[in-house]
Design an enzyme around this catalytic site. Structure first.
Site: not given
Length: 350
Positions: A33, A47, A80, A113-114, A186, A307
Protein backbone atom coordinates in the site's frame (compact mmCIF):
# COMPACT_ATOMS: atom_id res chain seq x y z
CA UNK A 1 44.73 34.92 12.04
CA UNK A 2 46.00 32.09 14.22
CA UNK A 3 42.54 31.66 15.81
CA UNK A 4 40.89 31.38 12.36
CA UNK A 5 43.48 28.77 11.39
CA UNK A 6 42.74 26.75 14.53
CA UNK A 7 39.02 26.86 13.80
CA UNK A 8 39.61 25.75 10.21
CA UNK A 9 41.80 22.85 11.34
CA UNK A 10 39.18 21.84 13.94
CA UNK A 11 36.48 21.79 11.26
CA UNK A 12 38.65 19.63 9.01
CA UNK A 13 39.24 17.21 11.88
CA UNK A 14 35.51 17.00 12.56
CA UNK A 15 34.88 16.10 8.94
CA UNK A 16 37.67 13.51 9.08
CA UNK A 17 36.11 11.96 12.21
CA UNK A 18 32.67 11.89 10.62
CA UNK A 19 31.07 14.40 12.97
CA UNK A 20 29.12 15.91 10.09
CA UNK A 21 28.61 12.68 8.20
CA UNK A 22 25.10 11.35 7.63
CA UNK A 23 24.23 7.71 8.03
CA UNK A 24 23.91 5.67 4.85
CA UNK A 25 20.47 4.07 4.68
CA UNK A 26 19.34 1.66 1.96
CA UNK A 27 15.61 1.44 1.23
CA UNK A 28 14.55 -1.91 -0.17
CA UNK A 29 11.13 -1.63 -1.79
CA UNK A 30 8.81 -4.61 -2.11
CA UNK A 31 5.51 -2.93 -3.03
CA UNK A 32 2.39 -2.81 -0.88
CA UNK A 33 0.00 0.00 0.00
CA UNK A 34 2.84 2.40 0.70
CA UNK A 35 3.50 2.14 -3.04
CA UNK A 36 -0.20 2.03 -3.92
CA UNK A 37 -2.40 4.40 -5.89
CA UNK A 38 -6.12 5.07 -5.90
CA UNK A 39 -8.34 6.58 -8.56
CA UNK A 40 -9.32 9.51 -6.32
CA UNK A 41 -7.77 11.26 -3.35
CA UNK A 42 -10.68 10.10 -1.22
CA UNK A 43 -9.91 6.42 -1.90
CA UNK A 44 -8.10 5.20 1.20
CA UNK A 45 -9.47 1.65 1.28
CA UNK A 46 -10.05 0.88 -2.42
CA UNK A 47 -6.89 1.19 -4.50
CA UNK A 48 -4.22 -0.81 -6.31
CA UNK A 49 -1.19 -1.77 -4.26
CA UNK A 50 2.41 -1.92 -5.51
CA UNK A 51 2.12 0.66 -8.30
CA UNK A 52 4.65 3.35 -7.34
CA UNK A 53 8.35 2.49 -7.96
CA UNK A 54 10.91 3.18 -5.27
CA UNK A 55 12.52 6.17 -7.01
CA UNK A 56 9.17 7.93 -7.23
CA UNK A 57 8.43 7.00 -3.63
CA UNK A 58 11.66 8.68 -2.47
CA UNK A 59 11.05 11.78 -4.58
CA UNK A 60 7.77 12.22 -2.73
CA UNK A 61 9.62 12.63 0.58
CA UNK A 62 12.49 15.10 -0.08
CA UNK A 63 12.97 15.49 3.70
CA UNK A 64 14.69 12.10 3.71
CA UNK A 65 17.90 13.71 2.50
CA UNK A 66 18.08 15.79 5.67
CA UNK A 67 18.06 12.64 7.79
CA UNK A 68 20.45 10.32 5.94
CA UNK A 69 22.14 9.55 2.66
CA UNK A 70 19.41 7.47 1.13
CA UNK A 71 19.25 5.29 -1.95
CA UNK A 72 16.53 2.93 -3.05
CA UNK A 73 16.48 -0.53 -4.55
CA UNK A 74 13.41 -2.28 -5.97
CA UNK A 75 13.46 -5.90 -4.78
CA UNK A 76 9.84 -6.78 -5.61
CA UNK A 77 6.75 -4.91 -6.68
CA UNK A 78 4.03 -7.02 -5.11
CA UNK A 79 1.06 -6.77 -2.84
CA UNK A 80 2.31 -8.50 0.29
CA UNK A 81 -0.42 -11.15 0.40
CA UNK A 82 1.21 -12.55 -2.76
CA UNK A 83 4.72 -12.85 -1.31
CA UNK A 84 6.00 -16.41 -1.02
CA UNK A 85 8.50 -18.09 1.28
CA UNK A 86 10.95 -17.96 -1.63
CA UNK A 87 10.46 -14.20 -1.77
CA UNK A 88 11.17 -13.60 1.91
CA UNK A 89 14.25 -15.83 1.79
CA UNK A 90 15.53 -13.80 -1.18
CA UNK A 91 14.77 -10.53 0.62
CA UNK A 92 16.50 -11.65 3.81
CA UNK A 93 19.59 -12.69 1.87
CA UNK A 94 19.72 -9.24 0.30
CA UNK A 95 19.35 -7.57 3.71
CA UNK A 96 22.12 -9.77 5.09
CA UNK A 97 24.45 -8.92 2.21
CA UNK A 98 23.85 -5.19 2.61
CA UNK A 99 24.26 -5.35 6.39
CA UNK A 100 27.79 -6.71 5.91
CA UNK A 101 28.86 -3.63 3.94
CA UNK A 102 30.81 -0.92 5.70
CA UNK A 103 29.06 1.79 3.68
CA UNK A 104 25.60 0.76 4.94
CA UNK A 105 24.48 1.92 8.39
CA UNK A 106 20.83 0.94 8.30
CA UNK A 107 18.26 -0.77 6.11
CA UNK A 108 14.59 0.10 5.59
CA UNK A 109 12.15 -2.28 3.92
CA UNK A 110 8.92 -0.86 2.47
CA UNK A 111 6.28 -3.57 2.52
CA UNK A 112 2.58 -4.25 2.31
CA UNK A 113 0.77 -4.43 5.64
CA UNK A 114 -0.95 -7.78 5.09
CA UNK A 115 2.13 -9.94 5.72
CA UNK A 116 4.51 -7.31 7.10
CA UNK A 117 4.59 -8.96 10.52
CA UNK A 118 5.62 -12.31 9.01
CA UNK A 119 8.42 -10.94 6.83
CA UNK A 120 9.79 -8.69 9.55
CA UNK A 121 9.80 -11.50 12.13
CA UNK A 122 11.71 -13.65 9.63
CA UNK A 123 14.29 -10.88 9.13
CA UNK A 124 14.65 -10.38 12.89
CA UNK A 125 15.43 -14.04 13.51
CA UNK A 126 17.57 -14.85 10.48
CA UNK A 127 19.68 -11.77 9.65
CA UNK A 128 22.79 -11.71 11.84
CA UNK A 129 23.48 -8.02 12.26
CA UNK A 130 23.32 -5.33 14.92
CA UNK A 131 22.60 -2.69 12.30
CA UNK A 132 19.04 -1.34 12.30
CA UNK A 133 16.62 -3.24 10.07
CA UNK A 134 13.35 -1.32 9.88
CA UNK A 135 10.14 -2.42 8.19
CA UNK A 136 7.65 0.25 7.20
CA UNK A 137 4.27 0.31 5.53
CA UNK A 138 1.17 2.44 5.27
CA UNK A 139 -2.55 1.94 5.61
CA UNK A 140 -3.41 4.49 2.92
CA UNK A 141 -2.07 4.71 -0.63
CA UNK A 142 0.25 7.50 -1.69
CA UNK A 143 -2.58 9.18 -3.61
CA UNK A 144 -4.96 9.39 -0.62
CA UNK A 145 -5.87 12.79 0.80
CA UNK A 146 -4.41 11.84 4.18
CA UNK A 147 -1.68 9.39 3.13
CA UNK A 148 0.32 8.06 6.07
CA UNK A 149 3.12 6.59 3.95
CA UNK A 150 5.38 9.66 3.58
CA UNK A 151 5.63 10.34 7.33
CA UNK A 152 5.97 6.64 8.11
CA UNK A 153 8.83 6.40 5.62
CA UNK A 154 10.55 9.47 7.05
CA UNK A 155 10.17 8.05 10.55
CA UNK A 156 11.56 4.69 9.45
CA UNK A 157 14.65 6.27 7.93
CA UNK A 158 15.07 8.39 11.08
CA UNK A 159 15.06 5.22 13.17
CA UNK A 160 17.38 3.33 10.80
CA UNK A 161 19.87 6.21 10.81
CA UNK A 162 20.03 6.40 14.60
CA UNK A 163 22.71 4.36 16.38
CA UNK A 164 20.30 3.94 19.28
CA UNK A 165 18.36 1.56 17.04
CA UNK A 166 21.20 -0.94 16.81
CA UNK A 167 20.91 -4.45 18.32
CA UNK A 168 17.17 -4.29 18.91
CA UNK A 169 16.04 -6.87 16.35
CA UNK A 170 14.05 -5.95 13.28
CA UNK A 171 11.66 -3.08 13.93
CA UNK A 172 8.32 -1.98 12.56
CA UNK A 173 7.83 1.78 12.38
CA UNK A 174 4.32 3.11 11.79
CA UNK A 175 2.08 5.80 13.20
CA UNK A 176 4.96 7.38 15.21
CA UNK A 177 5.66 4.12 17.07
CA UNK A 178 8.76 1.90 17.09
CA UNK A 179 7.54 -1.66 17.46
CA UNK A 180 9.26 -5.02 17.82
CA UNK A 181 8.82 -7.29 14.82
CA UNK A 182 8.53 -10.23 17.19
CA UNK A 183 5.22 -9.38 18.83
CA UNK A 184 3.56 -6.78 16.62
CA UNK A 185 0.58 -7.63 14.45
CA UNK A 186 -1.93 -5.96 12.18
CA UNK A 187 -5.07 -5.62 14.30
CA UNK A 188 -7.15 -3.33 12.07
CA UNK A 189 -7.48 -3.03 8.30
CA UNK A 190 -8.78 0.53 7.84
CA UNK A 191 -7.02 2.76 10.40
CA UNK A 192 -3.45 4.12 10.45
CA UNK A 193 -2.90 2.77 13.98
CA UNK A 194 -3.38 -0.76 12.69
CA UNK A 195 -0.21 -2.31 14.11
CA UNK A 196 -0.17 -3.12 17.81
CA UNK A 197 1.96 -5.17 20.16
CA UNK A 198 0.15 -6.64 23.18
CA UNK A 199 3.33 -5.95 25.17
CA UNK A 200 3.66 -2.32 24.05
CA UNK A 201 5.88 -0.29 21.76
CA UNK A 202 9.66 -0.22 22.15
CA UNK A 203 9.65 3.52 21.63
CA UNK A 204 8.46 6.51 19.65
CA UNK A 205 9.78 8.67 16.83
CA UNK A 206 8.58 12.25 16.95
CA UNK A 207 9.72 15.34 15.05
CA UNK A 208 12.89 13.70 13.85
CA UNK A 209 13.99 12.12 17.14
CA UNK A 210 13.82 8.57 18.45
CA UNK A 211 12.88 7.73 22.02
CA UNK A 212 13.28 4.20 23.39
CA UNK A 213 11.63 2.88 26.54
CA UNK A 214 12.22 -0.89 26.53
CA UNK A 215 14.18 -3.63 24.78
CA UNK A 216 13.34 -7.12 23.55
CA UNK A 217 14.14 -9.96 25.96
CA UNK A 218 14.03 -12.75 23.35
CA UNK A 219 16.59 -14.13 20.87
CA UNK A 220 17.17 -12.36 17.54
CA UNK A 221 19.92 -11.26 15.17
CA UNK A 222 23.40 -12.44 16.15
CA UNK A 223 21.95 -14.34 19.11
CA UNK A 224 19.76 -16.49 16.86
CA UNK A 225 20.62 -20.05 15.86
CA UNK A 226 19.06 -19.40 12.44
CA UNK A 227 21.23 -17.71 9.85
CA UNK A 228 19.80 -16.69 6.48
CA UNK A 229 23.21 -17.27 4.88
CA UNK A 230 22.70 -20.98 5.62
CA UNK A 231 19.04 -21.20 4.53
CA UNK A 232 17.93 -21.79 0.94
CA UNK A 233 14.38 -23.10 1.32
CA UNK A 234 11.72 -23.38 4.02
CA UNK A 235 9.63 -26.46 4.83
CA UNK A 236 5.93 -26.30 3.98
CA UNK A 237 3.90 -25.27 7.05
CA UNK A 238 0.14 -24.70 6.86
CA UNK A 239 -2.22 -22.74 9.09
CA UNK A 240 -5.70 -24.20 9.62
CA UNK A 241 -8.33 -22.17 11.42
CA UNK A 242 -10.24 -23.65 14.35
CA UNK A 243 -13.93 -22.79 14.69
CA UNK A 244 -17.27 -24.16 15.74
CA UNK A 245 -18.41 -27.26 13.81
CA UNK A 246 -14.79 -27.96 12.81
CA UNK A 247 -14.05 -30.93 10.56
CA UNK A 248 -10.88 -32.86 9.73
CA UNK A 249 -10.78 -32.67 5.95
CA UNK A 250 -8.50 -29.62 5.72
CA UNK A 251 -5.92 -31.22 8.02
CA UNK A 252 -5.80 -34.35 5.88
CA UNK A 253 -5.58 -32.21 2.74
CA UNK A 254 -2.57 -30.33 4.15
CA UNK A 255 -0.82 -33.62 4.94
CA UNK A 256 -1.58 -35.01 1.49
CA UNK A 257 -0.16 -31.81 -0.08
CA UNK A 258 3.16 -32.42 1.66
CA UNK A 259 2.99 -30.08 4.66
CA UNK A 260 5.56 -30.87 7.35
CA UNK A 261 3.68 -29.07 10.11
CA UNK A 262 0.24 -27.70 10.84
CA UNK A 263 -0.41 -24.60 12.90
CA UNK A 264 -3.77 -25.18 14.53
CA UNK A 265 -5.19 -21.66 14.91
CA UNK A 266 -7.47 -22.67 17.72
CA UNK A 267 -10.11 -20.85 19.69
CA UNK A 268 -9.24 -19.42 23.10
CA UNK A 269 -6.20 -21.18 24.50
CA UNK A 270 -5.53 -22.95 21.21
CA UNK A 271 -8.37 -25.37 21.88
CA UNK A 272 -8.83 -28.36 19.57
CA UNK A 273 -12.37 -29.54 18.83
CA UNK A 274 -13.24 -33.08 19.89
CA UNK A 275 -13.94 -34.05 16.29
CA UNK A 276 -10.47 -32.87 15.21
CA UNK A 277 -8.35 -34.25 18.07
CA UNK A 278 -8.13 -37.85 16.70
CA UNK A 279 -7.01 -36.47 13.34
CA UNK A 280 -4.19 -34.43 14.85
CA UNK A 281 -3.09 -37.41 16.93
CA UNK A 282 -3.03 -39.58 13.82
CA UNK A 283 -1.06 -37.02 11.80
CA UNK A 284 1.43 -36.58 14.64
CA UNK A 285 1.96 -40.36 14.79
CA UNK A 286 2.95 -40.19 11.12
CA UNK A 287 5.57 -37.47 11.74
CA UNK A 288 3.55 -34.31 11.19
CA UNK A 289 4.37 -31.53 13.67
CA UNK A 290 1.30 -30.07 15.38
CA UNK A 291 1.54 -26.56 16.86
CA UNK A 292 -1.35 -25.19 18.89
CA UNK A 293 -1.79 -21.45 18.44
CA UNK A 294 -4.70 -19.11 19.12
CA UNK A 295 -6.64 -16.86 16.79
CA UNK A 296 -7.59 -14.46 19.61
CA UNK A 297 -6.98 -11.10 17.95
CA UNK A 298 -5.76 -9.08 20.92
CA UNK A 299 -2.98 -11.55 21.66
CA UNK A 300 -3.45 -15.24 22.28
CA UNK A 301 -1.20 -16.85 24.90
CA UNK A 302 -1.31 -20.64 24.67
CA UNK A 303 -0.38 -22.47 27.86
CA UNK A 304 1.21 -25.89 27.54
CA UNK A 305 -0.90 -28.81 28.76
CA UNK A 306 -3.94 -26.58 29.19
CA UNK A 307 -6.94 -27.59 27.03
CA UNK A 308 -4.86 -30.51 25.73
CA UNK A 309 -2.22 -32.91 27.03
CA UNK A 310 0.62 -31.62 24.87
CA UNK A 311 3.25 -33.77 26.60
CA UNK A 312 1.32 -36.95 25.90
CA UNK A 313 0.29 -35.91 22.39
CA UNK A 314 3.73 -34.75 21.30
CA UNK A 315 2.34 -31.36 20.33
CA UNK A 316 3.95 -27.92 20.55
CA UNK A 317 2.33 -24.74 21.85
CA UNK A 318 2.99 -21.42 20.13
CA UNK A 319 3.41 -19.43 23.36
CA UNK A 320 2.31 -15.87 22.46
CA UNK A 321 2.93 -16.20 18.71
CA UNK A 322 -0.18 -15.75 16.59
CA UNK A 323 -0.81 -18.38 13.88
CA UNK A 324 0.94 -16.55 11.04
CA UNK A 325 4.03 -15.83 13.14
CA UNK A 326 3.98 -19.40 14.48
CA UNK A 327 4.13 -20.59 10.87
CA UNK A 328 7.33 -18.64 10.29
CA UNK A 329 9.02 -19.85 13.48
CA UNK A 330 7.94 -23.46 12.92
CA UNK A 331 9.33 -23.43 9.37
CA UNK A 332 12.65 -22.14 10.69
CA UNK A 333 12.67 -24.67 13.52
CA UNK A 334 12.16 -27.49 11.01
CA UNK A 335 15.36 -26.49 9.21
CA UNK A 336 17.17 -27.59 12.40
CA UNK A 337 15.13 -30.34 14.06
CA UNK A 338 12.09 -32.61 13.95
CA UNK A 339 12.03 -33.13 17.72
CA UNK A 340 8.90 -31.49 19.17
CA UNK A 341 10.73 -30.86 22.46
CA UNK A 342 13.37 -28.88 20.61
CA UNK A 343 10.72 -27.02 18.63
CA UNK A 344 9.01 -26.14 21.92
CA UNK A 345 12.32 -24.81 23.27
CA UNK A 346 12.60 -22.58 20.23
CA UNK A 347 9.13 -21.14 20.86
CA UNK A 348 10.06 -20.38 24.48
CA UNK A 349 13.38 -18.71 23.54
CA UNK A 350 12.26 -16.61 20.56
Amino acid sequence: MMNYLKIFVAILMCFAMGAFAQSNVIILATGGTIAGAGAQSTNSASYQAAKVPVDQLLLGVPELNRVAKVRGEQVFQKASESLTDEDIVLLAKRVSALAKRSDVDGIVITHGTDTLEETCLFLSITVHTDKPVVCVASMRPSTAMSADGPLNLLSAVTVAADRQSRAKGALIVMNDEILSARDTSKMMNIKPNAFISPWGALGMVLEGKTYYFRTLAKRFGKHSEFNIDEISTLPDVRVIYGHGNAKSDLYYAAAQAGAKAIIHAGTGNGSVAGAVTPTLLELRSKGMQIVRSSHVNAGGFVLRNAEANDDQNGWVVAHDFNPQKARILTALALTKTSDPKEIQRIFWEY
